[in-house]
Design a protein around this motif. Structure first.
Motif, PDB file in Angstrom:
ATOM      1  N   ASN A 121       0.860  -1.179   0.000  1.00 44.57           N
ATOM      2  CA  ASN A 121       0.000   0.000   0.000  1.00 44.57           C
ATOM      3  C   ASN A 121       0.894   1.226   0.000  1.00 44.57           C
ATOM      4  N   LEU A 122       0.766   2.039  -1.028  1.00 44.32           N
ATOM      5  CA  LEU A 122       1.626   3.206  -1.188  1.00 44.32           C
ATOM      6  C   LEU A 122       0.788   4.472  -1.018  1.00 44.32           C
ATOM      7  N   SER A 123       1.185   5.335  -0.109  1.00 43.81           N
ATOM      8  CA  SER A 123       0.442   6.576   0.157  1.00 43.81           C
ATOM      9  C   SER A 123       0.863   7.659  -0.830  1.00 43.81           C
ATOM     10  N   LEU A 124      -0.105   8.214  -1.546  1.00 46.33           N
ATOM     11  CA  LEU A 124       0.160   9.276  -2.516  1.00 46.33           C
ATOM     12  C   LEU A 124      -1.110  10.100  -2.662  1.00 46.33           C
ATOM     13  N   LEU A 148       6.951   3.843  -7.467  1.00 46.96           N
ATOM     14  CA  LEU A 148       5.684   3.213  -7.842  1.00 46.96           C
ATOM     15  C   LEU A 148       5.875   2.371  -9.099  1.00 46.96           C
ATOM     16  N   VAL A 160      -2.798   2.277  -4.119  1.00 42.42           N
ATOM     17  CA  VAL A 160      -2.398   3.667  -3.882  1.00 42.42           C
ATOM     18  C   VAL A 160      -3.443   4.313  -2.979  1.00 42.42           C
ATOM     19  N   ILE A 185      -3.104  -0.836 -10.952  1.00 43.73           N
ATOM     20  CA  ILE A 185      -3.120  -0.460  -9.548  1.00 43.73           C
ATOM     21  C   ILE A 185      -4.560  -0.353  -9.048  1.00 43.73           C
ATOM     22  N   VAL A 187      -6.544   2.236  -6.820  1.00 45.26           N
ATOM     23  CA  VAL A 187      -6.549   3.524  -6.123  1.00 45.26           C
ATOM     24  C   VAL A 187      -7.641   3.482  -5.067  1.00 45.26           C
TER      25      VAL A 187
END
Length: 335
Positions: A121-124, A148, A160, A185, A187
């Motif tokens: 899980n990537l925070s953006l 990413l 994301v 991905i 989102v």
């Protein structure tokens, strides 16, 4: 009676098989919804769980039914002993994943591969570099975007996470959805939630209904497909037909998903939180260090879990700062 039906089952029959472990309270970003403007008083290093303690406490949870662990922070990749921690946890025969801001992914990608941590899980929160700096107070936008793509090029499964705030990034909802056309991905739009020091105001929140309104204004109704929600879901998921990826909405405020909650949180200083919104915590680390059993403490915490959002059953209660101002800031809970 199986382990999963004992200490990790609450009074509403919810079985908690998902443990989120915060590795530390430090972060290399300063996101305003997560960290108070004047920072936080960090716990002394001696009061944080060591790699051995993280493993031993996690093993107690696994022995009682946990089969999924996510490592969070702060920024978990800042832990110098991150490789040691994941090597220990990987031996527990569980699904292991992380939440990260992405800045240090390139340094650790071989470790992630080695221990089969494929779900990231990537925070953006924005796709605009100047906005990224304004929300994080750091110039790391390009690094996050590069990492990413590095994850995707190495076949990681990436979600994301986008915390929505009215007047800041709600005008980027469609742009994030468009990102799923060419990138595989997921989102996830997250409603702005109240924590200590983040100056939560409901007027800043973008609801699930508003997100869908933005999407439906841009895409034809027959293009937007509702996907089947996962078991114990947090995000209600959708897809634009023909796009590689999908998008979801985590609506903890306006449309909570507490009925199927299976999550427990363990803070970096070894305290269990049975709900993200709860002010109450149970110290596991001190008795563990004293050689005492922690199973009864875990059981009591789970049994005391409220049915909905730590007892904040209405929007009026959410709007009452006295009910959540004593909670930790998000950075010291773990994402």
């Amino acid at each position: 009676m199986t382990a999963s039906n004992t200490i990790l089952t609450d009074g509403f029959g919810r079985k908690h098989n998902y443990l989120r472990i915060s590795l530390l309270e430090k972060c290399n970003l300063r996101c305003t919804y997560c960290m108070p403007a004047d920072g936080i008083a960090l716990s002394p290093k001696a009061s944080l769980m060591t790699a051995e303690e993280i493993f031993a406490i996690a093993q107690t949870f696994v022995n009682n039914g946990v089969d999924k662990i996510r490592l969070t922070g702060g920024e978990p990749l800042l832990r110098k002993d991150f490789p040691e921690i994941v090597s220990k946890l990987a031996a527990l025969n569980i699904s292991l994943s992380i939440t990260t801001n992405g800045i240090l992914i390139d340094r650790h990608i071989e470790v992630l591969k080695q221990f089969k941590i494929k779900k990231i899980n990537l925070s953006l929160d924005t796709l605009i570099a100047s906005k990224f700096h304004s929300i994080t107070l750091r110039n790391q936008f390009e690094k996050v975007i590069d990492n990413l793509h590095l994850l995707l090029n190495n076949d990681f499964k990436v979600k994301v996470n986008v915390v929505l705030m009215k007047g800041f990034n709600d005008n980027e909802i469609v742009d994030f959805v468009k990102l799923t056309q060419f990138l595989p991905i997921s989102v996830r739009f997250i409603e702005f939630m109240p924590f200590a020091g983040n100056e939560w105001d409901r007027s800043k929140m973008v609801s699930q209904k508003e997100v869908l309104s933005f999407v439906n204004t841009h895409f034809d109704e027959n293009q937007v497909e509702k996907l089947e929600d996962e078991k114990n879901f947090t995000a209600r998921t959708y897809k634009i037909k023909g796009f590689q990826g999908d998008f979801g909405i985590i609506s903890s405020i306006t449309n909570p998903f507490c009925d199927s909650c299976n999550r427990i949180r363990l803070t970096a200083d070894g305290k269990i939180k049975n709900c993200l919104f709860s002010n109450s915590e149970t110290d596991l680390l001190t008795p563990f260090r004293n050689g005492e059993s922690i199973t009864d403490l875990i059981s009591d915490s789970i049994q005391n879990k409220k049915k909905v959002r730590a007892g904040m059953t209405t929007i009026a209660k959410i709007n009452d700062p006295t009910l959540h101002s004593d909670n930790r800031s998000m950075i010291s809970i773990g994402g």
